[in-house]
Write an enzyme that holds these catalytic residues in place. Structure first.
Site, PDB file in Angstrom:
ATOM      1  N   GLU A 130      -4.643  30.606  47.285  1.00  0.00           N
ATOM      2  CA  GLU A 130      -4.792  29.600  48.338  1.00  0.00           C
ATOM      3  C   GLU A 130      -6.156  29.659  49.016  1.00  0.00           C
ATOM      4  O   GLU A 130      -6.837  28.648  49.146  1.00  0.00           O
ATOM      5  CB  GLU A 130      -3.674  29.781  49.369  1.00  0.00           C
ATOM      6  CG  GLU A 130      -3.812  28.824  50.536  1.00  0.00           C
ATOM      7  CD  GLU A 130      -2.691  28.955  51.556  1.00  0.00           C
ATOM      8  OE1 GLU A 130      -1.768  29.758  51.355  1.00  0.00           O
ATOM      9  OE2 GLU A 130      -2.762  28.229  52.569  1.00  0.00           O
ATOM     10  N   ASP A 171      -3.386  35.526  57.397  1.00  0.00           N
ATOM     11  CA  ASP A 171      -2.737  34.726  56.363  1.00  0.00           C
ATOM     12  C   ASP A 171      -3.558  34.755  55.067  1.00  0.00           C
ATOM     13  O   ASP A 171      -4.254  33.788  54.770  1.00  0.00           O
ATOM     14  CB  ASP A 171      -2.602  33.281  56.867  1.00  0.00           C
ATOM     15  CG  ASP A 171      -1.801  32.421  55.920  1.00  0.00           C
ATOM     16  OD1 ASP A 171      -1.168  32.976  55.013  1.00  0.00           O
ATOM     17  OD2 ASP A 171      -1.816  31.185  56.094  1.00  0.00           O
ATOM     18  N   GLU A 208       5.754  27.647  61.792  1.00  0.00           N
ATOM     19  CA  GLU A 208       5.120  26.400  61.345  1.00  0.00           C
ATOM     20  C   GLU A 208       6.127  25.247  61.288  1.00  0.00           C
ATOM     21  O   GLU A 208       6.213  24.508  60.308  1.00  0.00           O
ATOM     22  CB  GLU A 208       4.445  26.612  59.985  1.00  0.00           C
ATOM     23  CG  GLU A 208       3.350  27.671  60.056  1.00  0.00           C
ATOM     24  CD  GLU A 208       2.561  27.876  58.771  1.00  0.00           C
ATOM     25  OE1 GLU A 208       3.123  27.653  57.678  1.00  0.00           O
ATOM     26  OE2 GLU A 208       1.390  28.270  58.874  1.00  0.00           O
ATOM     27  N   LYS A 212      12.389  31.481  56.188  1.00  0.00           N
ATOM     28  CA  LYS A 212      11.222  31.266  57.058  1.00  0.00           C
ATOM     29  C   LYS A 212      11.762  30.564  58.290  1.00  0.00           C
ATOM     30  O   LYS A 212      12.160  29.399  58.215  1.00  0.00           O
ATOM     31  CB  LYS A 212      10.192  30.407  56.332  1.00  0.00           C
ATOM     32  CG  LYS A 212       9.006  29.968  57.198  1.00  0.00           C
ATOM     33  CD  LYS A 212       7.945  29.244  56.364  1.00  0.00           C
ATOM     34  CE  LYS A 212       6.799  28.726  57.217  1.00  0.00           C
ATOM     35  NZ  LYS A 212       5.735  28.085  56.427  1.00  0.00           N
ATOM     36  N   LYS A 222       3.475  39.719  55.644  1.00  0.00           N
ATOM     37  CA  LYS A 222       2.240  39.476  54.896  1.00  0.00           C
ATOM     38  C   LYS A 222       1.310  40.680  55.043  1.00  0.00           C
ATOM     39  O   LYS A 222       1.279  41.306  56.103  1.00  0.00           O
ATOM     40  CB  LYS A 222       1.544  38.214  55.406  1.00  0.00           C
ATOM     41  CG  LYS A 222       2.277  36.939  55.013  1.00  0.00           C
ATOM     42  CD  LYS A 222       1.452  35.683  55.283  1.00  0.00           C
ATOM     43  CE  LYS A 222       2.269  34.451  54.918  1.00  0.00           C
ATOM     44  NZ  LYS A 222       1.538  33.178  55.042  1.00  0.00           N
ATOM     45  N   GLU A 247       4.349  41.381  51.621  1.00  0.00           N
ATOM     46  CA  GLU A 247       4.169  40.086  50.946  1.00  0.00           C
ATOM     47  C   GLU A 247       2.714  39.902  50.534  1.00  0.00           C
ATOM     48  O   GLU A 247       1.801  39.954  51.357  1.00  0.00           O
ATOM     49  CB  GLU A 247       4.608  38.937  51.870  1.00  0.00           C
ATOM     50  CG  GLU A 247       4.503  37.578  51.192  1.00  0.00           C
ATOM     51  CD  GLU A 247       5.042  36.422  52.037  1.00  0.00           C
ATOM     52  OE1 GLU A 247       6.144  36.542  52.608  1.00  0.00           O
ATOM     53  OE2 GLU A 247       4.356  35.381  52.124  1.00  0.00           O
ATOM     54  N   TRP A 269      -4.656  26.276  65.255  1.00  0.00           N
ATOM     55  CA  TRP A 269      -4.036  27.311  64.427  1.00  0.00           C
ATOM     56  C   TRP A 269      -4.386  28.743  64.815  1.00  0.00           C
ATOM     57  O   TRP A 269      -3.942  29.693  64.153  1.00  0.00           O
ATOM     58  CB  TRP A 269      -4.416  27.069  62.951  1.00  0.00           C
ATOM     59  CG  TRP A 269      -3.999  25.726  62.466  1.00  0.00           C
ATOM     60  CD1 TRP A 269      -4.748  24.588  62.500  1.00  0.00           C
ATOM     61  CD2 TRP A 269      -2.727  25.370  61.915  1.00  0.00           C
ATOM     62  NE1 TRP A 269      -4.033  23.542  61.984  1.00  0.00           N
ATOM     63  CE2 TRP A 269      -2.786  23.992  61.613  1.00  0.00           C
ATOM     64  CE3 TRP A 269      -1.558  26.074  61.625  1.00  0.00           C
ATOM     65  CZ2 TRP A 269      -1.715  23.303  61.051  1.00  0.00           C
ATOM     66  CZ3 TRP A 269      -0.496  25.394  61.064  1.00  0.00           C
ATOM     67  CH2 TRP A 269      -0.572  24.026  60.789  1.00  0.00           C
ATOM     68  N   ARG A 327      11.179  36.400  56.747  1.00  0.00           N
ATOM     69  CA  ARG A 327       9.714  36.488  56.806  1.00  0.00           C
ATOM     70  C   ARG A 327       9.210  36.650  58.244  1.00  0.00           C
ATOM     71  O   ARG A 327       9.761  36.054  59.173  1.00  0.00           O
ATOM     72  CB  ARG A 327       9.087  35.240  56.161  1.00  0.00           C
ATOM     73  CG  ARG A 327       9.383  35.186  54.687  1.00  0.00           C
ATOM     74  CD  ARG A 327       8.825  33.939  54.059  1.00  0.00           C
ATOM     75  NE  ARG A 327       7.425  34.028  53.728  1.00  0.00           N
ATOM     76  CZ  ARG A 327       6.498  33.178  54.148  1.00  0.00           C
ATOM     77  NH1 ARG A 327       6.806  32.201  54.992  1.00  0.00           N
ATOM     78  NH2 ARG A 327       5.253  33.300  53.757  1.00  0.00           N
ATOM     79  N   GLU A 339     -15.984  37.237  47.931  1.00  0.00           N
ATOM     80  CA  GLU A 339     -16.089  37.585  49.345  1.00  0.00           C
ATOM     81  C   GLU A 339     -17.516  37.371  49.858  1.00  0.00           C
ATOM     82  O   GLU A 339     -17.732  36.883  50.960  1.00  0.00           O
ATOM     83  CB  GLU A 339     -15.676  39.047  49.539  1.00  0.00           C
ATOM     84  CG  GLU A 339     -15.780  39.515  50.990  1.00  0.00           C
ATOM     85  CD  GLU A 339     -15.222  40.919  51.177  1.00  0.00           C
ATOM     86  OE1 GLU A 339     -15.313  41.729  50.239  1.00  0.00           O
ATOM     87  OE2 GLU A 339     -14.717  41.199  52.276  1.00  0.00           O
TER      88      GLU A 339
HETATM   89  O1  GCW Z   1      -0.641  29.481  55.912  1.00  0.00           O
HETATM   90  C1  GCW Z   1       0.451  29.005  55.367  1.00  0.00           C
HETATM   91  C2  GCW Z   1       0.231  28.203  54.119  1.00  0.00           C
HETATM   92  C3  GCW Z   1       1.481  27.402  53.949  1.00  0.00           C
HETATM   93  C4  GCW Z   1       2.657  28.370  53.767  1.00  0.00           C
HETATM   94  C5  GCW Z   1       2.667  29.357  54.941  1.00  0.00           C
HETATM   95  C6  GCW Z   1       3.723  30.426  54.799  1.00  0.00           C
HETATM   96  C7  GCW Z   1       4.733  28.005  52.655  1.00  0.00           C
HETATM   97  O2  GCW Z   1      -0.915  27.400  54.228  1.00  0.00           O
HETATM   98  O3  GCW Z   1       1.346  26.548  52.847  1.00  0.00           O
HETATM   99  O4  GCW Z   1       3.872  27.683  53.706  1.00  0.00           O
HETATM  100  O5  GCW Z   1       1.428  29.965  55.064  1.00  0.00           O
HETATM  101  O6  GCW Z   1       3.393  31.491  54.310  1.00  0.00           O
HETATM  102  O7  GCW Z   1       4.855  30.190  55.180  1.00  0.00           O
END
Ligand code: GCW
Length: 607
Positions: free
Chosen positions: A341, A313, A234, A230, A308, A335, A471, A267, A441
């Site tokens: 979550e 997300d 973030e 990664k 992803k 992914e 964000w 990623r 949902e």
């Molecule tokens: O949105 C975020 C999650 C994080 C996660 C990140 C990711 C591992 O809230 O907890 O970090 O995605 O996928 O890298």
């Protein structure tokens, strides 16, 4: 409690070495009265062919193929499924991965099933018995790569490649007989811990450090699958710091691991997480495509870009990430996230197979070569916290083997292996699971908008919690309208798709309802296809979702779960009902206050 393996208890001897030995052992325990011959055909790799013969069965297969074939036979005979005389089968995807987000201190990022199974007190520290159960669970559904540590690598996570390497090698030995290879998440700036003043991928000292490290690591774990990275995401370090792009960054690592047959899983979760909400030009879902699509063709052959499934997300509903359709010259991995979550923290019931089916329906067969999912395990006695969340892990394995696996088949098979209920009750349970995603949902964020969750923790409602934050996750609800225009006239996100997908979503009149507010900004009085107004549809969905949750509780109460599961399931179901009520009230109040439009059915909406 070993999830769906409760029926097949087995104490694995430490002397077990190969998947073929594991296949013999599993067969001898699960089907003691059945004669099964194994025929090793190395060229078949992970594939197998299962023959029904006069006196029993024969399985031909590659090294791991024999084990997968053995499980296929065990499952089919236990579940009383019809087997043809000859069944040939091979996995659709090369790497079928589990990504654990486990930290060295024993916590699990986004983990809802207790602490880590692998780490404690800053280092690898595990119960080998439980690791073998996890390995058996993985092998039984055909999964073959296990990344044990969080993609957010913080100290002392780097030590896995340093002082803790011998412990890593021992862990690899435990899972090897089950056909499972380890993977490790790495810190892109790790050379800087060793006196090198930079992590610039074009710097020869950095390249030499990674080459030397790779040779040391693969000497200890010769079948390590690779590194997971990664970078520039973030707050994690990455090549952007040095003005390098991600092809330059990933290829440098790929060069280091190439001699050992390793891969770099890189990623694509890269976006601006310091956005100003008043900035309407930047649209977070566009980020991954913008960063990576122009680099198609520039990645080394042993780099896998892990994308992803949606452009945001892991929200309850997202369209397919356009990046997955835009890199024909690159090895891509999809992914998914088993960890719930944004989908109920393994308190609320949320069975994912119907959602994955939608993803695979849109994804052309050739788009990806591998699949990964963020794990939903921990050291809880039942591994997944909510006993019914194990259905997701099971279904994920079947889907990696065959992306067209019918959600009902995997859910019913899981239910039968786990509980062995009579047919009518099995169907009730499967119906409940298969409808749980739509129910969730309905009572959470409406019509594709997402992000109305409590910030950071991501459980429970907070419609404006992420609204004015950094964000990039906005719904822009005002007194007149809600949603973001992502068509050509708006942020242009929709232009990242091929023509036929663009067409499907660009007109609010024909855009499928469930994606409406993801793509469009609409007034509350907008008429939906069924004649209801947008705001009425939001109210109705929320009331319905709550009512369905109550009905689900009644169904689960009526089923004869074993006592240890029953207590956990019903306790969580009570919490889910409470959560659904809270979502329903808060979201409906939110839209009622903004719009001033009363509910057409006169139900209680709090002011
Ligand atoms: O949105 C975020 C999650 C994080 C996660 C990140 C990711 C591992 O809230 O907890 O970090 O995605 O996928 O890298």
């Amino acid at each position: 409690m070993n999830a769906w393996l409760n029926r097949f208890p087995l104490s694995v001897p430490e002397s077990l070495r190969t998947p073929e030995e594991a296949a013999r052992l599993e067969l001898a325990h699960a089907l003691p009265d059945c004669s099964v011959t194994l025929e090793s055909v190395p060229a078949m790799g992970d594939g197998f062919c299962l023959f029904r013969e006069k006196s029993g069965y024969r399985i031909a297969g590659g090294p791991a193929g024999l084990l997968y074939g053995a499980w296929r036979l065990i499952f089919s005979l236990t579940a009383c499924e019809e087997l043809p005389d000859r069944l040939e089968s091979a996995p659709r995807y090369a790497l079928r991965m589990i990504n654990c987000w486990d930290n060295p201190d024993g916590t699990v990022e986004r983990g809802y099933s207790g602490s880590s199974l692998f780490f404690r007190g800053g280092k690898l520290d595990y119960n080998p018995e439980r690791i073998r159960v996890i390995a058996r669970l993985m092998a039984s559904v055909g999964l073959n790569v296990l990344c044990i540590n969080n993609v957010n690598v913080h100290f002392p996570g780097q030590l896995l490649l340093e002082d803790d390497l011998p412990d890593l090698a021992r862990l690899a030995e435990i899972i090897r007989p089950f056909g499972i290879r380890l993977m490790v998440s790495v810190d892109y700036s790790q050379p800087m811990r060793h006196g090198i003043p930079t992590a610039d991928p074009l710097d020869t000292r950095v390249q030499a450090w990674w080459a030397e490290t790779a040779s040391r690591v693969w000497r200890a774990v010769p079948d390590l699958a690779g590194f997971l990275v990664k970078a520039d995401s973030e707050g994690r370090p990455g090549p952007f710091t040095y003005g390098r792009n991600h092809a330059e960054g990933a290829n440098m690592l790929a060069e280091a691991v190439r001699p050992f047959g390793g891969v770099i899983v890189w990623r694509c979760f890269v976006y601006n997480c310091r956005q100003d909400w008043r900035d309407t030009k930047t649209d977070r879902p566009k980020a991954a495509y913008d960063h990576y699509a122009p680099l198609d063709g520039q990645f080394a052959s042993n780099v896998i870009l892990q994308v992803k499934h949606g452009p945001f997300d892991f929200q309850v509903r997202e369209p397919l990430s356009p990046l997955l359709l835009a890199m024909p010259k690159t090895h891509l991995a999809l992914e998914l996230q088993l960890a719930q979550e944004y989908t109920g923290h393994q308190i609320d019931l949320y069975t994912m197979m119907p959602m994955w089916q939608e993803i695979f329906e849109e994804l052309p067969d050739s788009a990806i070569m591998s699949v990964a999912a963020v794990s939903n395990w921990g050291d809880d006695a039942n591994y997944t916290g909510h006993p019914l969340a194990a259905a997701n892990f099971f279904g994920y394995g079947l889907l990696c083997w065959d992306p067209h696996t019918d959600p009902r088949r995997s859910t019913e098979l899981w239910a039968r292996l786990t509980y062995g209920f009579p047919a009518e009750q099995e169907k009730k349970l499967a119906d409940c699971l298969l409808s749980s995603r739509r129910t969730y949902e309905k009572y959470t964020a409406p019509l594709g908008i997402g992000w109305m969750v409590t910030p950071h923790d991501h459980y429970g409602p907070n419609p404006s919690g992420y609204e004015y934050d950094l964000w990039g996750t906005y719904h822009k609800a005002s007194r007149d309208a809600v949603g973001i225009d992502r068509t050509e006239k708006g942020t242009g996100y929709l232009c990242q798709y091929p023509e036929e997908i663009r067409k499907k979503y660009e007109d609010p009149a024909s855009c499928p309802d469930l994606y409406l507010l993801f793509y469009h900004r609409l007034p509350y009085s907008f008429r939906m296809k069924d004649g209801r107004t947008l705001v009425q549809r939001i109210y109705d969905d929320h009331f319905e979702g709550y009512a369905e949750t109550e009905a689900m509780r009644e169904t689960l109460r009526s089923l004869p779960f074993p006592e240890e599961d029953r207590a956990v399931i019903l306790e969580r179901m009570d919490r889910q009902v409470h959560n659904a009520r809270e979502w329903c009230d808060i979201i409906n109040t939110f839209f009622h206050r903004l719009s001033g439009i009363p509910d057409g059915q006169g139900r209680t909406i709090y002011e």
